[in-house]
Design a protein around this motif. Sequence first.
Motif, PDB file in Angstrom:
ATOM      1  N   TYR A  52       0.797  -1.224   0.000  1.00  0.00           N
ATOM      2  CA  TYR A  52       0.000   0.000   0.000  1.00  0.00           C
ATOM      3  C   TYR A  52       0.835   1.282   0.000  1.00  0.00           C
ATOM      4  N   THR A  53       2.148   1.201   0.197  1.00  0.00           N
ATOM      5  CA  THR A  53       2.969   2.405   0.307  1.00  0.00           C
ATOM      6  C   THR A  53       2.861   3.273  -0.951  1.00  0.00           C
ATOM      7  N   PRO A  54       2.544   4.567  -0.807  1.00  0.00           N
ATOM      8  CA  PRO A  54       2.442   5.448  -1.978  1.00  0.00           C
ATOM      9  C   PRO A  54       3.795   5.599  -2.682  1.00  0.00           C
ATOM     10  N   ASP A  55       3.764   5.650  -3.993  1.00  0.00           N
ATOM     11  CA  ASP A  55       4.925   5.884  -4.874  1.00  0.00           C
ATOM     12  C   ASP A  55       5.891   4.703  -4.937  1.00  0.00           C
TER      13      ASP A  55
ATOM     14  N   SER B  56       1.123   0.983  -6.202  1.00  0.00           N
ATOM     15  CA  SER B  56       1.530   2.217  -6.886  1.00  0.00           C
ATOM     16  C   SER B  56       2.260   1.901  -8.175  1.00  0.00           C
ATOM     17  N   TYR B  57       3.064   0.836  -8.170  1.00  0.00           N
ATOM     18  CA  TYR B  57       3.770   0.423  -9.385  1.00  0.00           C
ATOM     19  C   TYR B  57       2.771   0.030 -10.479  1.00  0.00           C
ATOM     20  N   VAL B  58       1.723  -0.696 -10.092  1.00  0.00           N
ATOM     21  CA  VAL B  58       0.688  -1.081 -11.057  1.00  0.00           C
ATOM     22  C   VAL B  58      -0.052   0.156 -11.557  1.00  0.00           C
ATOM     23  N   GLU B  59      -0.335   1.085 -10.650  1.00  0.00           N
ATOM     24  CA  GLU B  59      -1.013   2.318 -11.068  1.00  0.00           C
ATOM     25  C   GLU B  59      -0.161   3.114 -12.043  1.00  0.00           C
ATOM     26  N   HIS B  60       1.148   3.162 -11.819  1.00  0.00           N
ATOM     27  CA  HIS B  60       2.033   3.886 -12.728  1.00  0.00           C
ATOM     28  C   HIS B  60       2.080   3.230 -14.103  1.00  0.00           C
TER      29      HIS B  60
ATOM     30  N   LEU C  28      -1.801   6.022 -13.958  1.00  0.00           N
ATOM     31  CA  LEU C  28      -2.661   6.567 -12.915  1.00  0.00           C
ATOM     32  C   LEU C  28      -1.842   7.207 -11.807  1.00  0.00           C
ATOM     33  N   LYS C  29      -2.464   8.103 -11.078  1.00  0.00           N
ATOM     34  CA  LYS C  29      -1.805   8.755  -9.964  1.00  0.00           C
ATOM     35  C   LYS C  29      -1.746   7.799  -8.768  1.00  0.00           C
ATOM     36  N   SER C  30      -0.644   7.849  -8.044  1.00  0.00           N
ATOM     37  CA  SER C  30      -0.464   6.978  -6.886  1.00  0.00           C
ATOM     38  C   SER C  30      -1.473   7.318  -5.792  1.00  0.00           C
ATOM     39  N   THR C  31      -2.061   6.270  -5.201  1.00  0.00           N
ATOM     40  CA  THR C  31      -3.085   6.436  -4.164  1.00  0.00           C
ATOM     41  C   THR C  31      -2.495   6.142  -2.791  1.00  0.00           C
ATOM     42  N   ASN C  32      -2.798   6.998  -1.847  1.00  0.00           N
ATOM     43  CA  ASN C  32      -2.383   6.766  -0.466  1.00  0.00           C
ATOM     44  C   ASN C  32      -3.481   5.952   0.220  1.00  0.00           C
ATOM     45  N   TRP C  33      -3.415   4.630   0.072  1.00  0.00           N
ATOM     46  CA  TRP C  33      -4.490   3.745   0.509  1.00  0.00           C
ATOM     47  C   TRP C  33      -4.734   3.826   2.019  1.00  0.00           C
TER      48      TRP C  33
END
Length: 314
Positions: free
Chosen positions: A149-152, A157-161, A165-170
């Motif tokens: 869940y760590t942002p960036d 976040s790697y999958v979102e990038h 997509l913008k990184s989510t702070n879950w």
Amino acid sequence: MKNITIARSCEKHLLPGVLPHSFFYKRKLDFHAWLLIFPSFVFLVLFTLYPICSTFIDSLYAENLASKIPHFIGTGNYQHLLQDQVFRQAVKNNLIIALVTVPVSIAIGLSMALFANSKIKGTSIIRAGYFYPTLLPLIAVANIWMFIYTPDYGLLSYVEHLFGLKSTNWLGDPATVLPAVIAVLIWKESGYFMIFFLSGLQNISRDMYEAARMDGAGDWQIFRKITWPLLMPTTLFVAIIALTNAFKTVDHLYIMTKGGPDNASTMILYYLYQVGFEFWDIGLASAITTVLVVLLLVITCIKFFTIDKRTHYS
């Protein structure tokens, strides 16, 4: 004549000197039964009933850092809980977690059990893989999912990038922290429930499946008419365990969120830990414990008496 002789022989070996179906015979059976359950009854009283009664008595007293000597306040602690916004938020969060994790974990666990019980190669490896998350301590699970869940830098976040997509702070967003905690609980518990369902599936006679297929029943009909009804005792047991686990969430919350942000992930047991061991308000903590016990008892009774009526015990 032969059957009468066998019956009389059996009666002599049951309880010598006592006629079967007599008053003394039944009392002797009751006495033997109580002797068998007495050790378990002692542990139940010492480690369950006595602590519950003692906690309820403590909840009627003001015992905190401001009160050196506990004094009786009656329902004062319970009245305070009714006005406590954090406690109300914790109850709401716990109910949401229970409503989501219990049916989803049961459905996933049953699906995994059905797949692991099928006639395919490598079922031992599949079962071990499904069950592996259950063996991990919750602290280790919390650290694994914190990395995810760590942002960036986390896996999500790697999958979102990858998708732009913008990184989510879950864990830092009140809107996403509760679903993130729910995902961890489901991942941790589904494999554990699979073991119970797998055991239940292996106790169902294969002759029933063969007879159903000879009558032309499909996979869905077999599941709906045979598998699911015969798994209802297992489902009832798993549902009660899942419900209890949903209200015992505290370990990974301490590592992952500490109830934040803005109490969006606070649970009853974690709030109990804060009140009792951080604020040292023993009276209020005892009241929270009593409410939790009563809440679990009521929900379990409702679940038991509704599902048990539709349960087929073979």
